[in-house]
Design a protein around this motif. Structure first.
Motif, mmCIF file in Angstrom:
data_model
loop_
_atom_site.group_PDB
_atom_site.id
_atom_site.type_symbol
_atom_site.label_atom_id
_atom_site.label_comp_id
_atom_site.label_asym_id
_atom_site.label_seq_id
_atom_site.Cartn_x
_atom_site.Cartn_y
_atom_site.Cartn_z
ATOM 1 N N GLY A 45 -9.575 -3.353 4.537
ATOM 2 C CA GLY A 45 -10.067 -2.343 3.597
ATOM 3 C C GLY A 45 -9.600 -0.924 3.857
ATOM 4 O O GLY A 45 -10.213 0.034 3.396
ATOM 5 N N THR A 47 -7.214 0.677 2.621
ATOM 6 C CA THR A 47 -6.718 1.394 1.436
ATOM 7 C C THR A 47 -7.859 1.895 0.555
ATOM 8 O O THR A 47 -7.625 2.468 -0.496
ATOM 9 C CB THR A 47 -5.816 0.473 0.584
ATOM 10 O OG1 THR A 47 -6.573 -0.697 0.246
ATOM 11 C CG2 THR A 47 -4.557 0.071 1.334
ATOM 12 N N LYS A 48 -9.095 1.681 1.001
ATOM 13 C CA LYS A 48 -10.244 2.021 0.141
ATOM 14 C C LYS A 48 -10.798 3.423 0.361
ATOM 15 O O LYS A 48 -11.863 3.748 -0.126
ATOM 16 C CB LYS A 48 -11.353 0.986 0.338
ATOM 17 C CG LYS A 48 -10.947 -0.407 -0.141
ATOM 18 C CD LYS A 48 -12.126 -1.354 -0.184
ATOM 19 C CE LYS A 48 -11.793 -2.640 -0.917
ATOM 20 N NZ LYS A 48 -11.128 -3.614 -0.051
ATOM 21 N N ARG A 52 -7.000 8.216 0.521
ATOM 22 C CA ARG A 52 -5.969 7.296 1.052
ATOM 23 C C ARG A 52 -5.411 7.838 2.367
ATOM 24 O O ARG A 52 -4.206 7.962 2.552
ATOM 25 C CB ARG A 52 -4.839 7.106 0.021
ATOM 26 C CG ARG A 52 -5.265 6.486 -1.298
ATOM 27 C CD ARG A 52 -5.799 5.062 -1.198
ATOM 28 N NE ARG A 52 -4.846 4.101 -0.660
ATOM 29 C CZ ARG A 52 -4.005 3.380 -1.410
ATOM 30 N NH1 ARG A 52 -3.993 3.511 -2.715
ATOM 31 N NH2 ARG A 52 -3.185 2.513 -0.837
#
Length: 134
Positions: A45, A47-48, A52
């Motif tokens: 996770g 990239t959440k 970014r």
């Protein structure tokens, strides 16, 4: 313990930046280490985050391979060779069997560098767990 030392380093580093730093330990790497680290990056996770701005320090302990990678928000801003210092620090320590020291120093250096691009915000939320993932 190594785990506590790493956790403390992540918490210290994240005091100065809105960036998120995670350490992931694997036994072995499947295929080239950077590619494997990219898959883990997605899977856990990273990239959440809103900006970014996650950084993953990935280590395959049995293979003695590691990679340091940042999400697109960071990679858009940082100069060429940004991660090489961090990799160098880790290599120097690992050659002397200073595993925890190498990771901790790398984490603090990443935090220091992130501070310039993603300073800590008063309303900052800790978006990702600080603990080691496996």
């Amino acid at each position: 313990s190594i785990g506590n030392q790493i956790l403390a380093a992540v918490q210290e580093a994240e005091k100065n930046t809105s960036g998120e730093i995670r350490v992931h330990l694997a036994h072995k790497t499947r295929g080239p280490v950077f590619g494997h680290a990219q898959k883990v990056f997605q899977k856990i996770g990273m990239t959440k985050t809103a900006q970014r701005n996650g950084v993953l320090i990935f280590l395959a302990t049995k293979d003695k391979k590691f990679a340091v990678l940042g999400d697109v928000g960071i990679n858009e801003k940082v100069p060429e060779g940004f991660w090489n210092d961090v990799v160098q620090i880790m290599q120097t320590h690992f050659k002397k069997d200073e595993f925890a020291e190498g990771i901790s120093e790398a984490i603090l250096r990443v935090g220091e560098k992130l501070k310039a691009y993603f300073p800590y915000q008063a309303n900052d939320k800790n978006e990702l767990s600080d603990g080691i993932s496996y």
